[in-house]
Design an enzyme around this catalytic site. Structure first.
Site, PDB file in Angstrom:
ATOM      1  N   GLY A 151      60.017  32.196   6.085  1.00  0.00           N
ATOM      2  CA  GLY A 151      59.594  31.040   5.292  1.00  0.00           C
ATOM      3  C   GLY A 151      59.196  31.486   3.896  1.00  0.00           C
ATOM      4  N   LYS A 152      59.047  30.563   2.994  1.00  0.00           N
ATOM      5  CA  LYS A 152      58.539  30.886   1.645  1.00  0.00           C
ATOM      6  C   LYS A 152      58.062  29.606   0.998  1.00  0.00           C
ATOM      7  CE  LYS A 152      58.619  34.677  -0.980  1.00  0.00           C
ATOM      8  NZ  LYS A 152      58.556  36.005  -0.384  1.00  0.00           N
ATOM      9  N   GLY A 153      57.103  29.730   0.101  1.00  0.00           N
ATOM     10  CA  GLY A 153      56.623  28.538  -0.586  1.00  0.00           C
ATOM     11  C   GLY A 153      56.167  28.881  -1.980  1.00  0.00           C
ATOM     12  N   ASP A 194      52.235  36.234  -2.589  1.00  0.00           N
ATOM     13  CA  ASP A 194      53.507  36.595  -3.222  1.00  0.00           C
ATOM     14  C   ASP A 194      53.209  36.697  -4.722  1.00  0.00           C
ATOM     15  OD1 ASP A 194      56.523  36.595  -2.056  1.00  0.00           O
ATOM     16  OD2 ASP A 194      56.574  35.905  -4.114  1.00  0.00           O
ATOM     17  N   VAL A 243      59.387  26.159   2.448  1.00  0.00           N
ATOM     18  CA  VAL A 243      60.677  26.125   3.147  1.00  0.00           C
ATOM     19  C   VAL A 243      60.593  27.028   4.372  1.00  0.00           C
ATOM     20  CG1 VAL A 243      63.148  26.626   2.985  1.00  0.00           C
ATOM     21  CG2 VAL A 243      61.948  25.707   0.997  1.00  0.00           C
TER      22      VAL A 243
END
Ligand code: GLU
Length: 422
Positions: A109-111, A150, A64
């Site tokens: 952002g992050k995924g 992460d 995202v």
């Protein structure tokens, strides 16, 4: 303003609530509220992986991009069975504020991949990483979106990702991922950066409160990459670290634990971290939250301090090493109890500031010494802490609210300058 967004996902709902209430207090333009309460891109992919037994399993993966107003989106990739697209969106939004507040040239952002990495072999994880990198490669890139480690990901995963993208592009692409090992385009200092940064916030807090670290008892929840380095730095500064915890239990010693020993033990046995840890005067207790201490660092997963648990906290001050460890309901209870919280996107920004250093070094093909890296990191962390502290004091608001307002303002200014079609 059109209807406010809500979500069934607790983390996303919290992120939206925090944003709306800060935006209201800042009297942010309705148009900017509308833009910033939505993410630019939410990508969901399927990653077919051949398992070691010959069967094929399709994993769900996500990326995202909440905002690219200030620069390329930036944020980690997590591996966990509970990962979904809404959780990624919440964390992507948090990254936008984190990067903005940190003063680094990125959006958020992050995924993640919904999987249980502990139950997979190295080869299975490698195939999954390479499949994921290939699937998201059209939307990521040095100047587009730069992922990083992460929860449950680290240097090895970053190398598999980077190598796959490099092969797809036919050239080495070091700056598409950060958090890489020192031996392959990573930078000295990155591993310790988040934990050291959080401890720096703790020490700056003690300074403005006029407290000597030697008189302060510290408890640290989570003894992974963030918690272990935070505990180590606090102990080195003279604080008494009375409790640490991880999946194997809570270790408590009212006269202080031997943190160097715990750290070395966890490093020596990365899969079982702390399992066999013992030290003089140390005993196992049930609950880290109710440990008698002054300064508490929640450094594990989100939501641990909530409406049911916040009352148990005995600490006077909290520094959030994890992302979102305190829910809004938990926050309300802490506020009522007069407990001061240094918010996550200030306290744990050392990781992404360190990523920025790595990216800059990769782009220049020139690497700094660990000392240079740490000096620059501490300088930025101290400056950002001061900014939020003084803003909170001048507006008579808490640090979380102050941090939100400062961060949102910088992103809003960029959107205003650039226009809607970012
Ligand atoms: N996953 C870390 C965070 O949540 C690091 C992100 C990055 O370095 O891009 O801040």
């Amino acid at each position: 303003m059109s209807a406010k967004r809500t979500s069934k996902n607790v983390l996303l709902d919290t992120a939206l609530k925090n944003f709306y209430s800060a935006a209201e207090e800042m009297r942010l333009d309705d148009s900017l509220v509308e833009v910033l309460s939505h993410s630019e891109k939410r990508l969901e992919v399927s990653i077919p992986v051949e398992m070691d037994d010959g069967t094929v399993k399709a994993f769900r993966g996500y990326r995202v991009q909440h905002s690219s107003a200030i620069g390329p989106s930036k944020g980690g990739i997590r591996f966990h069975p509970d990962v979904d697209v809404d959780e990624c969106e919440a964390l992507a939004m948090l990254m936008t504020w984190k990067c903005s507040l940190a003063g680094i040239p990125y959006g958020g952002g992050k995924g993640g991949i919904s999987c249980d990495p502990q139950s997979m072999s190295t080869k299975e994880r490698e195939r999954m990483c390479r499949g994921f990198a290939a699937r998201i490669s059209p939307i990521i890139g040095t100047w587009r979106d730069v992922p990083a480690p992460d929860v449950n990901t680290g240097g090895q995963e970053m190398v598999w990702f980077m190598d796959t993208v490099s092969k797809l592009h036919g050239q080495v692409e070091p700056a598409v991922f950060t958090g890489k090992p020192i031996s392959y385009w990573g930078s000295q200092g990155r591993t310790a950066a988040t934990g050291y940064g959080a401890a720096t916030c703790g020490l700056e807090l003690l300074k403005v409160l006029g407290k000597d670290p030697k008189d302060v008892r510290v408890a640290v929840e989570g003894f992974g990459n963030v918690g272990s380095y935070a505990a180590l730095k606090m102990a080195e500064a003279g604080a008494k670290v009375v409790a640490i915890s991880n999946r194997s239990g809570v270790y408590y010693a009212p006269n202080g634990l031997d943190i160097k020993k715990a750290f070395d033990e966890a490093e020596a046995n990365p899969r079982e971290r702390l399992k066999g840890f013992t030290c003089e005067g140390c005993k196992k207790v049930d609950d880290i939250l109710s440990v008698d201490c002054d300064l508490f660092f929640p450094c594990a997963l989100e939501g641990v301090v909530n409406d049911k648990t916040a009352d148990r906290i005995k600490a006077k001050w909290i520094v959030e090493g994890a992302n979102g460890p305190v829910t809004p309901e938990g926050d309300a209870i802490l506020n009522k109890k007069g407990i001061l919280v240094v918010p996550d996107f200030l306290a744990n920004s050392g990781g992404v500031i360190g990523s920025y250093f790595e990216w800059a070094q990769d782009l220049g093909g020139y690497f700094w010494t660990e000392e240079e890296y740490n000096n620059r990191l501490m300088h930025i962390m101290k400056g950002n802490f001061k900014l939020v502290w003084e803003y909170a004091q001048s507006k008579k608001i808490n640090m979380r609210r102050a941090a939100f307002m400062a961060a949102i303002q910088r992103v809003a200014d960029a959107v205003k300058l650039r226009g809607l079609f970012l």
